[in-house]
Motif scaffolding. Structure first.
Motif, PDB file in Angstrom:
ATOM      1  N   PHE A 154    -122.197  39.944 -10.691  1.00 39.13           N
ATOM      2  CA  PHE A 154    -122.364  38.448 -10.346  1.00 39.13           C
ATOM      3  C   PHE A 154    -122.413  37.435 -11.216  1.00 39.13           C
ATOM      4  O   PHE A 154    -122.848  36.222 -11.144  1.00 39.13           O
ATOM      5  CB  PHE A 154    -123.454  38.212  -9.472  1.00 39.13           C
ATOM      6  N   ALA A 155    -121.861  37.897 -12.629  1.00 42.49           N
ATOM      7  CA  ALA A 155    -121.821  36.957 -13.887  1.00 42.49           C
ATOM      8  C   ALA A 155    -121.430  35.691 -13.460  1.00 42.49           C
ATOM      9  O   ALA A 155    -122.237  34.904 -13.964  1.00 42.49           O
ATOM     10  CB  ALA A 155    -121.351  37.611 -14.820  1.00 42.49           C
ATOM     11  N   LEU A 156    -120.234  35.401 -12.953  1.00 41.22           N
ATOM     12  CA  LEU A 156    -119.625  34.095 -13.344  1.00 41.22           C
ATOM     13  C   LEU A 156    -120.169  33.121 -12.256  1.00 41.22           C
ATOM     14  O   LEU A 156    -120.732  31.998 -12.541  1.00 41.22           O
ATOM     15  CB  LEU A 156    -118.130  34.175 -13.226  1.00 41.22           C
ATOM     16  N   PRO A 157    -120.426  33.637 -11.023  1.00 40.11           N
ATOM     17  CA  PRO A 157    -120.773  32.441 -10.073  1.00 40.11           C
ATOM     18  C   PRO A 157    -122.482  32.301 -10.328  1.00 40.11           C
ATOM     19  O   PRO A 157    -123.071  31.156 -10.403  1.00 40.11           O
ATOM     20  CB  PRO A 157    -120.899  33.176  -8.658  1.00 40.11           C
ATOM     21  N   VAL A 158    -123.262  33.365 -11.092  1.00 30.33           N
ATOM     22  CA  VAL A 158    -124.480  33.078 -11.041  1.00 30.33           C
ATOM     23  C   VAL A 158    -124.630  32.177 -12.432  1.00 30.33           C
ATOM     24  O   VAL A 158    -125.395  31.375 -12.657  1.00 30.33           O
ATOM     25  CB  VAL A 158    -125.255  34.397 -11.573  1.00 30.33           C
ATOM     26  N   PHE A 159    -123.735  32.363 -13.401  1.00 27.26           N
ATOM     27  CA  PHE A 159    -123.874  31.459 -14.637  1.00 27.26           C
ATOM     28  C   PHE A 159    -123.407  30.159 -14.337  1.00 27.26           C
ATOM     29  O   PHE A 159    -123.957  29.140 -14.812  1.00 27.26           O
ATOM     30  CB  PHE A 159    -122.949  32.176 -15.647  1.00 27.26           C
ATOM     31  N   MET A 160    -122.394  30.065 -13.278  1.00 22.13           N
ATOM     32  CA  MET A 160    -122.100  28.428 -12.984  1.00 22.13           C
ATOM     33  C   MET A 160    -123.330  27.767 -12.335  1.00 22.13           C
ATOM     34  O   MET A 160    -123.481  26.865 -12.369  1.00 22.13           O
ATOM     35  CB  MET A 160    -120.894  28.464 -12.158  1.00 22.13           C
ATOM     36  N   ARG A 161    -123.925  28.503 -11.175  1.00 19.03           N
ATOM     37  CA  ARG A 161    -125.181  28.216 -10.549  1.00 19.03           C
ATOM     38  C   ARG A 161    -126.234  27.741 -11.622  1.00 19.03           C
ATOM     39  O   ARG A 161    -126.925  26.746 -11.179  1.00 19.03           O
ATOM     40  CB  ARG A 161    -125.346  29.115  -9.525  1.00 19.03           C
ATOM     41  N   LEU A 162    -126.229  28.372 -12.400  1.00 17.58           N
ATOM     42  CA  LEU A 162    -127.467  28.208 -13.443  1.00 17.58           C
ATOM     43  C   LEU A 162    -127.103  26.744 -14.140  1.00 17.58           C
ATOM     44  O   LEU A 162    -128.230  26.012 -14.546  1.00 17.58           O
ATOM     45  CB  LEU A 162    -127.557  29.422 -14.623  1.00 17.58           C
ATOM     46  N   LEU A 163    -125.712  26.635 -14.596  1.00 17.74           N
ATOM     47  CA  LEU A 163    -125.649  25.367 -15.431  1.00 17.74           C
ATOM     48  C   LEU A 163    -125.738  24.218 -14.126  1.00 17.74           C
ATOM     49  O   LEU A 163    -126.253  23.051 -14.824  1.00 17.74           O
ATOM     50  CB  LEU A 163    -124.002  25.476 -15.943  1.00 17.74           C
ATOM     51  N   GLU A 164    -125.397  24.737 -13.166  1.00 17.77           N
ATOM     52  CA  GLU A 164    -125.687  23.271 -12.010  1.00 17.77           C
ATOM     53  C   GLU A 164    -127.037  23.095 -12.013  1.00 17.77           C
ATOM     54  O   GLU A 164    -127.499  21.847 -11.783  1.00 17.77           O
ATOM     55  CB  GLU A 164    -125.166  23.792 -10.697  1.00 17.77           C
TER      56      GLU A 164
END
Length: 209
Positions: free
Chosen positions: A96-106
């Motif tokens: 789930f790396a990319l969606p989790v990472f983007m959600r984190l930045l949000e």
């Protein structure tokens, strides 16, 4: 932690409740609190799980490229290609790396997340500052404030695209009857982002040494 990551990727950090996490993981709240202390502690653990390898891989790639050019300037295009490859590498390494990472930045950009934002900056600012300084060297001459905004426009473009990638794929399928791939999408962003960095600023400093 995998159950929490799946929920975070789908719903976002703020929207996911501890009840949903414990239900998906089939554990009780006491177990989660024992390991992470709170939802905030769980989010911090997930953040470090993704940020640490990303930063490490980005540093390695930059060091390798700097060694190749022996002190020359790395172009903005090259730097963004390195960043995109690093993101793709992260995406391939964890489910789930990319969606989790983007959600984190949000989440970090939310106004009520000052504490989390400060913690992440304190831990990783120096590592990312190398990339940012190299990026500025090949950007147009501009004031610090102008570069600040251009950098955040760049980050916002990447965050929006990856956070909403499945929606954008669905729109593309409806409009053009074909589906985008993450790798191609990231690389097609590069000329747009480079142009934004290299566009002449309305107000520029008198000199740059």
């Amino acid at each position: 932690m995998l159950s929490a990551e799946a929920l975070f990727a789908e719903q976002g950090f703020a929207e996911t409740t501890m009840r949903e996490i414990t239900s998906a993981a089939k554990v009780n709240l006491a177990a989660v609190n024992y390991h992470f202390g709170s939802k905030k502690g769980l989010i911090t653990a997930v953040a470090e799980k993704y940020l640490t390898p990303l930063v490490s891989n980005l540093q390695d790639s930059l060091s390798e490229r700097q060694a190749d050019i022996k002190g020359g300037t790395i172009t903005a295009q090259e730097l963004l290609e390195i960043l995109m490859r690093t993101l793709l590498q992260l995406g391939k390494s964890r489910q789930f790396a990319l969606p989790v990472f983007m959600r984190l930045l949000e989440l970090i950009y939310m106004k009520n997340q000052q504490e989390l934002r400060d913690a992440m900056l304190a831990r990783h600012r120096d590592s990312f500052s190398v990339f940012i300084e190299l990026l500025r060297k090949d950007a147009a001459v501009m004031e610090d404030e102008e570069f600040f905004w251009r950098l955040h426009f760049l980050m916002g473009s990447i965050i929006f695209t990856l956070s909403n990638f499945q929606t954008l794929v669905a729109i593309e399928m409806r409009e053009f009857e074909r589906s985008a791939e993450v790798e191609r999408t990231l690389h097609r962003m590069i000329p747009v982002l480079v142009a934004g960095l290299q566009a002449r600023a309305e107000h520029t400093p008198f000199t740059r040494i």
